[in-house]
Scaffold this motif. Structure first.
Motif, PDB file in Angstrom:
ATOM      1  N   LYS A  86      71.811  25.980  21.195  1.00  0.00           N
ATOM      2  CA  LYS A  86      72.514  25.793  22.478  1.00  0.00           C
ATOM      3  C   LYS A  86      71.549  25.738  23.654  1.00  0.00           C
ATOM      4  O   LYS A  86      70.465  26.330  23.593  1.00  0.00           O
ATOM      5  CB  LYS A  86      73.489  26.946  22.697  1.00  0.00           C
ATOM      6  N   ALA A  87      71.955  25.070  24.724  1.00  0.00           N
ATOM      7  CA  ALA A  87      71.184  25.079  25.974  1.00  0.00           C
ATOM      8  C   ALA A  87      72.171  25.109  27.124  1.00  0.00           C
ATOM      9  O   ALA A  87      73.113  24.313  27.151  1.00  0.00           O
ATOM     10  CB  ALA A  87      70.310  23.833  26.063  1.00  0.00           C
ATOM     11  N   GLU A  88      71.987  26.058  28.069  1.00  0.00           N
ATOM     12  CA  GLU A  88      72.917  26.115  29.220  1.00  0.00           C
ATOM     13  C   GLU A  88      72.219  26.623  30.465  1.00  0.00           C
ATOM     14  O   GLU A  88      71.348  27.501  30.396  1.00  0.00           O
ATOM     15  CB  GLU A  88      74.137  26.995  28.893  1.00  0.00           C
ATOM     16  N   ALA A  89      72.622  26.032  31.609  1.00  0.00           N
ATOM     17  CA  ALA A  89      72.110  26.502  32.895  1.00  0.00           C
ATOM     18  C   ALA A  89      72.770  27.841  33.186  1.00  0.00           C
ATOM     19  O   ALA A  89      73.966  28.020  32.934  1.00  0.00           O
ATOM     20  CB  ALA A  89      72.445  25.489  33.974  1.00  0.00           C
ATOM     21  N   ILE A  90      71.991  28.806  33.722  1.00  0.00           N
ATOM     22  CA  ILE A  90      72.557  30.153  33.950  1.00  0.00           C
ATOM     23  C   ILE A  90      72.458  30.572  35.420  1.00  0.00           C
ATOM     24  O   ILE A  90      72.600  31.739  35.740  1.00  0.00           O
ATOM     25  CB  ILE A  90      71.866  31.209  33.041  1.00  0.00           C
ATOM     26  N   GLY A  91      72.190  29.604  36.310  1.00  0.00           N
ATOM     27  CA  GLY A  91      72.107  29.906  37.743  1.00  0.00           C
ATOM     28  C   GLY A  91      70.681  30.184  38.185  1.00  0.00           C
ATOM     29  O   GLY A  91      69.793  30.406  37.353  1.00  0.00           O
ATOM     30  N   ASP A  92      70.463  30.155  39.510  1.00  0.00           N
ATOM     31  CA  ASP A  92      69.127  30.391  40.086  1.00  0.00           C
ATOM     32  C   ASP A  92      68.058  29.473  39.493  1.00  0.00           C
ATOM     33  O   ASP A  92      66.911  29.896  39.269  1.00  0.00           O
ATOM     34  CB  ASP A  92      68.685  31.850  39.892  1.00  0.00           C
ATOM     35  N   ASN A  93      68.424  28.214  39.234  1.00  0.00           N
ATOM     36  CA  ASN A  93      67.499  27.229  38.650  1.00  0.00           C
ATOM     37  C   ASN A  93      66.936  27.660  37.306  1.00  0.00           C
ATOM     38  O   ASN A  93      65.821  27.279  36.941  1.00  0.00           O
ATOM     39  CB  ASN A  93      66.357  26.902  39.622  1.00  0.00           C
ATOM     40  N   ARG A  94      67.712  28.482  36.596  1.00  0.00           N
ATOM     41  CA  ARG A  94      67.268  28.917  35.265  1.00  0.00           C
ATOM     42  C   ARG A  94      68.144  28.313  34.169  1.00  0.00           C
ATOM     43  O   ARG A  94      69.310  27.977  34.408  1.00  0.00           O
ATOM     44  CB  ARG A  94      67.296  30.445  35.160  1.00  0.00           C
ATOM     45  N   LEU A  95      67.563  28.243  32.991  1.00  0.00           N
ATOM     46  CA  LEU A  95      68.257  27.665  31.845  1.00  0.00           C
ATOM     47  C   LEU A  95      67.892  28.478  30.598  1.00  0.00           C
ATOM     48  O   LEU A  95      66.737  28.858  30.434  1.00  0.00           O
ATOM     49  CB  LEU A  95      67.763  26.222  31.713  1.00  0.00           C
ATOM     50  N   LYS A  96      68.906  28.756  29.782  1.00  0.00           N
ATOM     51  CA  LYS A  96      68.664  29.508  28.546  1.00  0.00           C
ATOM     52  C   LYS A  96      68.848  28.543  27.384  1.00  0.00           C
ATOM     53  O   LYS A  96      69.797  27.756  27.372  1.00  0.00           O
ATOM     54  CB  LYS A  96      69.677  30.652  28.457  1.00  0.00           C
ATOM     55  N   ALA A  97      67.927  28.601  26.417  1.00  0.00           N
ATOM     56  CA  ALA A  97      68.027  27.684  25.273  1.00  0.00           C
ATOM     57  C   ALA A  97      67.714  28.421  23.989  1.00  0.00           C
ATOM     58  O   ALA A  97      66.826  29.278  23.947  1.00  0.00           O
ATOM     59  CB  ALA A  97      67.053  26.521  25.442  1.00  0.00           C
TER      60      ALA A  97
END
Ligand SMILES: Cc1cc2nc3c(=O)[nH]c(=O)nc-3n(C[C@H](O)[C@H](O)[C@H](O)COP(=O)(O)OP(=O)(O)OC[C@H]3O[C@@H](n4cnc5c(N)ncnc54)[C@H](O)[C@@H]3O)c2cc1C
Length: 307
Positions: A86-97
């Motif tokens: 999975k890959a998703e934006a999590i706010g504050d210009n951050r992304l978790k993958a």
């Protein structure tokens, strides 16, 4: 006793004598003694905790930087499955993958969320676990520049949160212990217009299509350049291969690409031994002509086929 009989019960899948060639870009090599496809992180952690230390364990990502030898890989090869993708934006210009998310998917997710700085991932055909291990990069940006933290499991299944300065990053290199398995990462960029980010990604794709054999059976750059980017008069592996006459020279079905001399190509009939012989032949000639000892960037795994 078979290897399988010494492995712990898992919720994922074990496959014995599983072919690996088609899981790599070079499309060569023998099978994994056992391939393990974990159901999720907890399943992987349990497997690591309960698998005896003496059993070799190797993690394979998208296989874009790996040459599997013809005799296959003894022990267990792990391939992360969809829940790790999975890959998703999590706010504050951050992304978790997840570590199995393709780099390209991460770049696209970032672009849609207006996060700039991760465009380079569109040019690297691997998955995030491989990018963290290899410090993958192109056109001036590397994984280390955008990584906030990574989650890894060690050989005992212990979960660790790792910051980039703990990974000993250098050009296409990390000091991450060989038995760590990355399962997840957080990246950070800066804010920009999604359309402008997409345009830069399209430019990267066009540039690569024009300069690299990206539709061939290849593993990208075979050798690291002797000097890192930014070195004045940087010595390049492709030039040394070219100067010693190895561009296009064949052994069996293997050769260095005419388009990009540092890319090994399987014409569809090569064995892993052919590919390695071309690489080692070039290395030996470059060493005797220039004294430069090129280092493989491609990870070679497994054993040669018994003759
Ligand atoms: C056409 C082409 C172009 C390329 N261009 C570039 C480029 O511009 N820049 C660049 O940097 N690379 C490039 N590469 C090489 C390759 O794409 C990168 O090295 C990529 O990061 C490898 O990722 P992967 O998932 O395919 O790793 P794999 O090949 O599967 O594995 C590479 C290494 O990473 C380890 N690994 C994989 N997953 C994990 C994990 N979850 N945890 C711990 N270790 C792991 C493996 O054990 C192995 O040691 C190119 C390759 C090709 C085929």
């Amino acid at each position: 006793m078979t290897l399988l009989a010494s492995l712990p019960p898992v919720r994922g899948k074990y496959l014995e004598n599983a072919p690996l060639g088609d899981m790599t870009w070079l499309r060569v090599g023998g099978p994994a003694e056992v391939l393990f496809l974990p159901a999720d992180e907890a399943d992987l952690a349990r497997f690591l905790a309960e698998t005896p230390d003496g059993i070799p364990v190797h993690i394979l990502g998208a296989g874009s930087n790996t040459l599997v030898r013809d005799g296959g890989v003894p022990g267990v090869v792990i391939r992360l499955t969809a829940p790790f993708g999975k890959a998703e934006a999590i706010g504050d210009n951050r992304l978790k993958a997840g570590a199995a998310a393709l780099d390209k998917k991460v770049a696209q997710t970032a672009a849609k969320a207006g996060i700039a700085g991760l465009e380079f991932f569109t040019g690297v055909p691997g998955a995030i676990g491989g990018a963290i291990r290899m410090n993958a990069g192109c056109y001036g940006t590397e994984t280390k520049d955008v990584l906030v933290e990574a989650v890894a499991l060690d050989r005992s299944g212990r979960r660790m949160i790792i910051k980039p300065d703990e990974l000993g990053y250098a050009y296409r290199h990390s000091d991450a212990p060989g038995d760590w398995i990355f399962v997840e990462a957080t990246f950070e960029g800066t804010s920009d217009d999604p359309a402008a980010i997409q345009q830069r990604m399209d430019d990267i794709t066009a540039r690569r299509e024009a300069t690299q054999p990206i539709r061939e059976k290849t593993s990208g750059s075979t050798f690291k350049n002797p000097d890192p980017p930014g070195t004045p008069d940087q010595r390049k592996a492709w030039k040394l291969i070219d100067q010693t006459g190895w561009r296009g020279k064949r052994i069996g079905g293997a050769r260095f690409s005419e388009q990009h001399a540092n890319f090994l190509i399987n014409d569809g009939t090569a064995t892993a031994a052919d590919l390695e012989a071309v690489g080692e032949g070039a290395r030996a000639d470059i060493k005797s002509a220039t004294g430069i000892d090129l280092h493989w960037e491609v990870r070679r795994v497994g054993v040669e086929k018994a003759k």
